[in-house]
Scaffold this motif. Structure first.
Motif, PDB file in Angstrom:
ATOM      1  N   ASP A   1     -11.232   2.583  -2.592  1.00 51.68           N
ATOM      2  CA  ASP A   1      -9.792   2.803  -2.502  1.00 51.68           C
ATOM      3  C   ASP A   1      -9.506   4.138  -1.822  1.00 51.68           C
ATOM      4  O   ASP A   1     -10.090   5.167  -2.182  1.00 51.68           O
ATOM      5  CB  ASP A   1      -9.160   2.805  -3.899  1.00 51.68           C
ATOM      6  CG  ASP A   1      -9.057   1.408  -4.483  1.00 51.68           C
ATOM      7  OD1 ASP A   1      -9.100   0.437  -3.702  1.00 51.68           O
ATOM      8  OD2 ASP A   1      -8.940   1.287  -5.720  1.00 51.68           O
TER       9      ASP A   1
ATOM     10  N   GLN B   1       0.815  -1.214   0.000  1.00 49.38           N
ATOM     11  CA  GLN B   1       0.000   0.000   0.000  1.00 49.38           C
ATOM     12  C   GLN B   1       0.851   1.267   0.000  1.00 49.38           C
ATOM     13  O   GLN B   1       0.425   2.298  -0.510  1.00 49.38           O
ATOM     14  CB  GLN B   1      -0.933   0.003   1.220  1.00 49.38           C
ATOM     15  CG  GLN B   1      -1.939  -1.133   1.233  1.00 49.38           C
ATOM     16  CD  GLN B   1      -1.419  -2.378   1.942  1.00 49.38           C
ATOM     17  OE1 GLN B   1      -0.208  -2.587   2.055  1.00 49.38           O
ATOM     18  NE2 GLN B   1      -2.328  -3.195   2.438  1.00 49.38           N
ATOM     19  N   HIS B   2       2.040   1.207   0.587  1.00 46.17           N
ATOM     20  CA  HIS B   2       2.922   2.373   0.558  1.00 46.17           C
ATOM     21  C   HIS B   2       3.550   2.563  -0.822  1.00 46.17           C
ATOM     22  O   HIS B   2       3.874   3.685  -1.212  1.00 46.17           O
ATOM     23  CB  HIS B   2       4.022   2.232   1.611  1.00 46.17           C
ATOM     24  CG  HIS B   2       3.543   2.483   3.000  1.00 46.17           C
ATOM     25  ND1 HIS B   2       4.349   2.303   4.110  1.00 46.17           N
ATOM     26  CD2 HIS B   2       2.347   2.906   3.482  1.00 46.17           C
ATOM     27  CE1 HIS B   2       3.663   2.600   5.203  1.00 46.17           C
ATOM     28  NE2 HIS B   2       2.444   2.962   4.838  1.00 46.17           N
TER      29      HIS B   2
ATOM     30  N   ILE C   1      -2.054   1.757   7.764  1.00 44.65           N
ATOM     31  CA  ILE C   1      -2.678   1.029   6.663  1.00 44.65           C
ATOM     32  C   ILE C   1      -3.927   0.334   7.206  1.00 44.65           C
ATOM     33  O   ILE C   1      -3.851  -0.401   8.192  1.00 44.65           O
ATOM     34  CB  ILE C   1      -1.711  -0.006   6.072  1.00 44.65           C
ATOM     35  CG1 ILE C   1      -0.521   0.691   5.409  1.00 44.65           C
ATOM     36  CG2 ILE C   1      -2.428  -0.892   5.055  1.00 44.65           C
ATOM     37  CD1 ILE C   1       0.563  -0.257   4.965  1.00 44.65           C
TER      38      ILE C   1
ATOM     39  N   THR D   1       1.997   1.616  -3.760  1.00 42.29           N
ATOM     40  CA  THR D   1       0.936   2.057  -4.677  1.00 42.29           C
ATOM     41  C   THR D   1       0.248   3.327  -4.212  1.00 42.29           C
ATOM     42  O   THR D   1      -0.433   3.985  -4.998  1.00 42.29           O
ATOM     43  CB  THR D   1      -0.121   0.957  -4.836  1.00 42.29           C
ATOM     44  OG1 THR D   1      -0.766   0.727  -3.574  1.00 42.29           O
ATOM     45  CG2 THR D   1       0.501  -0.343  -5.336  1.00 42.29           C
TER      46      THR D   1
ATOM     47  N   ALA E   1      -5.001   1.968  -0.618  1.00 42.52           N
ATOM     48  CA  ALA E   1      -5.415   0.838   0.215  1.00 42.52           C
ATOM     49  C   ALA E   1      -6.928   0.672   0.115  1.00 42.52           C
ATOM     50  O   ALA E   1      -7.670   1.658   0.220  1.00 42.52           O
ATOM     51  CB  ALA E   1      -5.013   1.058   1.673  1.00 42.52           C
TER      52      ALA E   1
END
Length: 289
Positions: free
Chosen positions: A83, A71-72, A92, A74, A77
């Protein structure tokens, strides 16, 4: 290299690095990088990527192999079917927190204020804003305040609100150390606070340790922030208002004692989808402080 070749070779690489669901990890990275749905990759297995397409992907693969959360990488999350933007400044979101939202919706739908006013909800320790924003999207007729001690987290929360909310469905974000900058009473206070004992943080997975310490560290026994919330909530809850807290799996017994000491009734501890104690609920008495 073809997409299929990239998936196969990186799956083996991630396996050697000990990552869970290695094929899923590279498929999600590829889909994000190519701006495709994950299932669309299967329709393009024979597509060859150019060197200019491969180079940034290699960097993402290196970061994931080194333990940086997906997630970091892209900056996205999923939560409750939507999203959300996340960075290193916010926690997260985990699937267990979706249950906190479900509990809140259940409580709110059973409330009927006698004066026909809007129900007032506080999302304390809001982080990326996912809880308050999700409630606003899922239910009409509520007024939501979201508070956090971190200005950086609130900036992400405001960006998420701008992405998902309209003027008709808004959340008020306030910079506050728990209740310090808040006013008035709420029908429901919900929170996913820091609840991990300080000494335990260093034993957590590499991915969890990438979350901000401020969002994880609950003091020596993990209950430091929760105690403050318990003590403060009676001064900010309406009569018969509810407090909902996401908790650690081993905190049920001390939580029951804290509820009792702080004038709560109708208390309960509920398990998450994995069978661990995860949600603590307590209702204020008909008269409040």
């Amino acid at each position: 290299m073809r997409i299929l070749d990239i998936i196969n070779s990186t799956t083996v690489f991630f396996q050697k690095k000990g990552l869970e669901s290695p094929r899923l990890q590279i498929e999600l990275l590829l889909a994000h990088h190519l701006n495709l749905k994950r299932l669309d990759l299967y329709l393009q297995f024979e597509r060859e990527l150019s060197d200019s397409e491969l180079e940034p992907l290699r960097e993402m693969v290196k970061k994931r192999a080194a333990g940086m959360p997906l997630q970091h990488i892209t900056r996205i999350a999923p939560f409750y079917g939507r999203d959300f933007i996340v960075t290193e400044d916010v926690l997260i979101p985990r699937p267990e927190t979706e249950q906190l939202v479900e509990f809140a919706l259940g409580k709110l739908r059973g409330m009927h204020p006698v004066d026909a006013r809007k129900l007032r909800v506080l999302d304390l320790c809001t982080g990326s804003g996912i809880i308050g924003i999700t409630l606003a999207l899922e239910m009409d007729g509520i007024e939501i305040v979201a508070a956090d001690i971190s200005q950086a987290a609130l900036e992400i929360a405001r960006r998420n609100a701008g992405k998902h909310l309209t003027e008709e469905k808004a959340v008020e974000f306030i910079h506050s150390d728990l209740f310090s900058s808040l006013a008035g009473r709420f029908d429901l206070v919900m929170t996913n606070p820091p609840y991990i004992a300080t000494d335990i943080i260093g034993t957590l997975s590499r991915e969890v340790q990438c979350d901000p310490v401020l969002a994880l560290d609950g003091g020596a026994d993990g209950l430091e922030v929760i105690r403050k919330i318990m003590i403060g909530s009676p001064h900010f809850l309406q009569p018969e208002g509810w407090l909902l807290i996401e908790i650690g799996h081993d905190q049920a017994v001390p939580l029951a004692d804290l509820f009792s000491k702080n004038k709560f009734q109708s208390t309960g501890i509920f398990k998450d989808i994995s069978g661990f104690d995860r949600i603590a609920t307590g209702q204020m008495a008909p008269t409040v402080i």
